[in-house]
Design an enzyme around this catalytic site. Structure first.
Site, short mmCIF file in Angstrom:
data_model
loop_
_atom_site.label_atom_id
_atom_site.label_comp_id
_atom_site.label_asym_id
_atom_site.label_seq_id
_atom_site.Cartn_x
_atom_site.Cartn_y
_atom_site.Cartn_z
CG ASP A 1 -3.17 4.38 -1.82
OD1 ASP A 1 -2.58 5.36 -1.34
OD2 ASP A 1 -3.01 3.99 -2.98
CG HIS B 1 6.44 5.78 -7.92
ND1 HIS B 1 6.74 6.64 -8.95
CD2 HIS B 1 5.28 5.17 -8.26
CE1 HIS B 1 5.79 6.57 -9.87
NE2 HIS B 1 4.90 5.67 -9.47
CG ASP C 1 -10.83 -17.72 2.89
OD1 ASP C 1 -10.48 -18.91 2.74
OD2 ASP C 1 -11.51 -17.33 3.86
CG LEU C 2 -8.29 -20.26 -3.47
CD1 LEU C 2 -6.88 -20.59 -3.92
CD2 LEU C 2 -9.28 -20.62 -4.57
CD GLU D 1 -2.33 -20.86 14.65
OE1 GLU D 1 -3.07 -21.63 15.27
OE2 GLU D 1 -2.72 -19.78 14.16
N GLY E 1 -11.64 2.16 -1.47
CA GLY E 1 -13.00 2.19 -2.01
C GLY E 1 -13.68 3.53 -1.89
CG HIS F 1 2.67 1.49 -8.27
ND1 HIS F 1 1.62 2.28 -7.85
CD2 HIS F 1 3.37 2.24 -9.14
CE1 HIS F 1 1.70 3.46 -8.44
NE2 HIS F 1 2.76 3.46 -9.23
CE1 TYR G 1 0.35 6.00 -11.14
CE2 TYR G 1 1.38 6.89 -9.18
CZ TYR G 1 1.47 6.40 -10.47
OH TYR G 1 2.69 6.31 -11.09
#
Length: 758
Positions: free
Chosen positions: A377, A511, A520-521, A659, A383, A513, A462
């Site tokens: 999507d 289907h 990002d803590l 890394e 958005g 989903h 949806y």
């Protein structure tokens, strides 16, 4: 004598008038006193946390900024760009303008260290139909841009072919004309007898993706549906494969057709066999309007409503929200959707970024329109389809509503009114409680009131409801619920292996989903580690009976040190406790950390042997931990759908370099979702109950105790204090009752719908 009688009558009339007046006043006073006063629309208590104007580094572009960028790009004559809504594929089209996020280091230096504000820039996407490629530019500084820079190679390490572009409104308009001219007009008898198509009646189109089987393909199976409410559950049994690889629409052609489960090589082939009666025909009959969402019964009573007795306990300034001990900045990307930044609890940053990344579905069917379908999507814009939220339904009537502006596949920025809502919500259960029945009799508890940041995106059939929820216990939840219409196909022989029949000749197709979140803590800074915890049973000798053993659960702790170790695959058993931890310890000597608690019911991921899998390789992992890099901003891209075989972003490459993740700035990529096997109760709409997933970020030894113990919402009752308001605001609530101040109902949701004209 007569005069005396007259005086007596006047006197009694006056007495009667006074008595009636007194009675009326008593009645009016009683009525007035029994009517609750209006609740305060203003905040009664001061905010604990102050707004931070520096949050604007994450703010979406304003209407003025969109226009400044657009006009600046149009002035670059060498680019030869058009902004017309119906720009043709062979022209150069300014498709997207969006905020270009600052580098994390620059943003933190500004937020924490007093460094200059990062330069504000926009990302611009241009489809160069005339030149055969796509370019991404960074334009800045804003306001009043003076430069543009090609960042395509920097971001993707590859060129972007024009076939990777999203289908635009201009291309859709040409496709609709193509079907009318090259298909419908040549099959008039079939269209009328099978589907009742005529001068005043048409069919609606819904397309399959990806568009082909290899890079460079742009061959789309288009399924047709009745022109009815909820068209997605009214398939007619007619599908067409159109080749629109060329940017010149005169070169487009029909390659195959499917009619009532039978394939045909051309329109002429189908028409000839239909006219001669050598095909199994579909005979038109009226369909029940089972897709309509119009209520089937009149309203009887209004359900419970949420309102604030003492005014709102949160505040919104620009793109910054404060709520009790919480503060955060927010935005809404046209491509990826809802996101929050610089999330702080009691002044300490917990999260740098929490954002939606991708929503993906893989379908099964025996018919081509659904057989190969794999929707990504972000490639059409999550958005982008955040329309107005309906007051009292999508969000509480008393919520705060926020407008947004977007520029994607339009000639000018579009305002989407009330497309974000923020509200405090009583979840209808205690956050914590205990009734002491033994020894020290008392009751202690606290209502679970939390702040919800919500947007809902209606992407084709949806609707996804995206929530970021902030709890008084220091937890944050990111979750999604799916509703809207299922995708369906015409029921033909062999199709019941791929779903259930849900209406006459209608199959609800199985289907998946899959939803990806970026987490990002930053736990007490940027130097974090990734820890796991779980349990195992250990056969243990009892100290008081050494010859007797018992299986005793024991804590198992590990630290994972590389990206490959920390890529936790969906098909493997994973530890139940996953932590982003600081090297700092709490009062009890344990690493202060935040736990990632994922709740998910996903189906199986697409096998990696499939060429399309690279574009959705993030779904291989329940959770993957990587070292933060500014060029690893997203797990997917705008181009993944239409060049799914050679994706511009292949998430698995973030992990390939393996890394170290010891004492590094870490990012968690979390995959959640659910398997959907459609059933009769999905008609007319799928309900949100049980259809979703998410992740909760919970403090784990981050504090020395539960921080909610300091909340003023706590209630405490001891014998003899049942009526006291000292530690129980609920005891006096009846005396403070008030009636809500309601905003008038308005709706402008149809202002931003797609229009296939300039």
């Amino acid at each position: 004598m007569v005069e005396q009688r007259m005086n007596s009558l006047v006197k009694w009339a006056l007495i009667l008038f006074v008595l009636v007046s007194i009675i009326l006043n008593i009645v009016l006073i009683g009525i007035h006193s029994s009517r609750a006063p209006k609740c305060s629309a203003q905040r009664v208590h001061s905010l604990r946390v102050k707004h931070d104007e520096r949050s604007v580094v994450f703010a979406d572009l304003t209407r003025e900024e969109y226009l400044q960028v657009q006009q600046y790009m149009l002035k670059q004559k060498d680019l030869d760009i058009s902004t017309s809504q119906v720009t043709k594929p062979w022209e150069n089209f300014l498709f997207l303008i969006d905020l270009s996020l600052p580098k994390k280091g620059d943003a933190l230096a500004f937020l924490d260290g007093g460094a200059p504000k990062p330069v504000r820039e926009a990302t611009v996407v241009v489809f160069y139909g005339a030149r055969g490629y796509i370019k991404e530019y960074v334009v800045g500084p804003l306001p009043n841009p003076t430069y543009y820079k090609d960042v395509t190679q920097e971001r993707y390490k590859t060129d972007l072919p024009i076939t990777a572009r999203t289908v635009t409104v201009g291309e859709y308009a040409l496709l609709f004309n193509f079907f009318e001219e090259h298909v419908f007009s040549k099959l008039k008898k079939l269209m009328k007898e099978s589907f009742d198509v005529g001068a005043d009646k048409t069919l609606n189109a819904f397309e399959q993706m990806p568009r082909g089987v290899r890079s460079g393909d742009r061959k789309t199976w288009v399924s047709f549906f009745r022109d009815m409410s909820g068209m997605y559950i009214h398939p007619v049994g007619f599908e067409v494969l159109v080749n629109h690889e060329s940017v010149n629409a005169s070169n487009w052609k029909v390659e195959r057709l499917l009619y009532n489960g039978q394939y045909f090589d051309s329109v002429e082939d189908l028409n000839k066999k239909y006219v001669t009666g050598s095909v199994k025909k579909i005979v038109y009959k009226e369909s029940a309007d089972y897709g309509s969402l119009k209520p089937r019964h009149k309203h009887q009573q209004v359900g419970p409503q949420l309102f604030n007795v003492d005014g709102k306990r949160y505040s919104i300034s620009n793109n910054h929200v404060v709520y009790l001990d919480w503060s955060f900045a927010f935005g809404l990307s046209s491509l990826t959707g809802a996101r929050v930044f610089d999330v702080r609890f009691r002044g300490e940053r917990i999260i740098y970024e929490l954002s939606v990344q991708e929503a993906m579905s893989v379908y099964g069917s025996v018919t081509p329109g659904m057989m190969m379908t794999k929707f990504l999507d972000t490639s059409i814009g999550i958005g982008r389809f955040a329309h107005e939220l309906t007051r009292g339904v999508d969000c509480p009537h008393d919520a705060a509503y926020i407008d947004t502006y977007r520029y994607i596949d339009v000639p000018a920025p579009v305002r989407y009114r009330n497309s974000i809502c923020v509200f405090e919500h009583n979840l209808g259960q205690p956050l914590r409680r205990h009734f002491a029945d033994f020894f020290h009799n008392n009751y202690g508890g606290m209502v679970n009131s939390a702040l919800v940041f919500r947007t809902i995106t209606a992407i084709g059939n949806y609707d996804y409801m995206w929530d970021f929820i902030f709890y008084q216990s220091g937890s944050v939840e990111a979750k999604v619920h799916a509703t809207g219409y299922i995708s369906s196909s015409y029921l033909v022989e062999g199709n019941l292996k791929y779903g259930h029949q849900v209406a006459d000749k209608v199959l609800g197709n199985i289907h998946t989903h899959f939803i990806n979140f970026k987490v990002d803590l930053d736990v007490l800074g940027l130097k974090n580690v990734f820890q796991t915890k779980d349990m195992e049973y250990v056969n243990t000798s009892l100290p008081w009976m050494p010859d007797h053993y018992a299986m005793v659960p024991q804590l198992v702790e590990k630290q994972l040190k590389t990206e490959k170790e920390a890529a936790l695959r969906y098909d493997k058993k994973t530890p139940r406790y996953l932590h982003i931890a600081s090297n700092q310890t709490n009062r009890w000597g344990h690493n202060r950390s935040y736990r990632l608690q994922v709740f998910s019911f996903t189906g199986d991921h697409l096998p990696e042997s499939q060429a399309e899998e690279k574009a959705m390789s993030w779904a291989r992992y329940k959770v993957a931990i990587t070292k933060h890099k500014d060029l690893e901003q997203t797990s997917s891209s705008l181009y993944s759908q239409n060049d799914i075989w050679t994706p511009a972003v292949d998430f698995s490459k973030y992990i390939e370099d393996n890394e170290s993740i010891e004492n590094e700035d870490l990012v968690a990529w979390v995959t959640t979702g659910f398997l959907h096997i459609p059933h009769a109760e999905d008609i007319p709409n799928t309900v949100t109950v049980g259809n979703g997933g998410g992740v909760i970020l919970r403090p784990h030894n981050y504090f020395d105790e539960d921080p909610s113990i300091h909340s003023a919402d706590g209630v405490y009752i001891e014998p003899g204090t049942e009526d006291s308001c000292d530690n129980n605001r609920m005891a006096c609530l009846a005396q403070e009752a008030c009636s809500p101040v309601l905003e008038p109902f308005t709706y402008h949701g149809f202002d931003g719908v797609m229009k296939f004209e300039d």
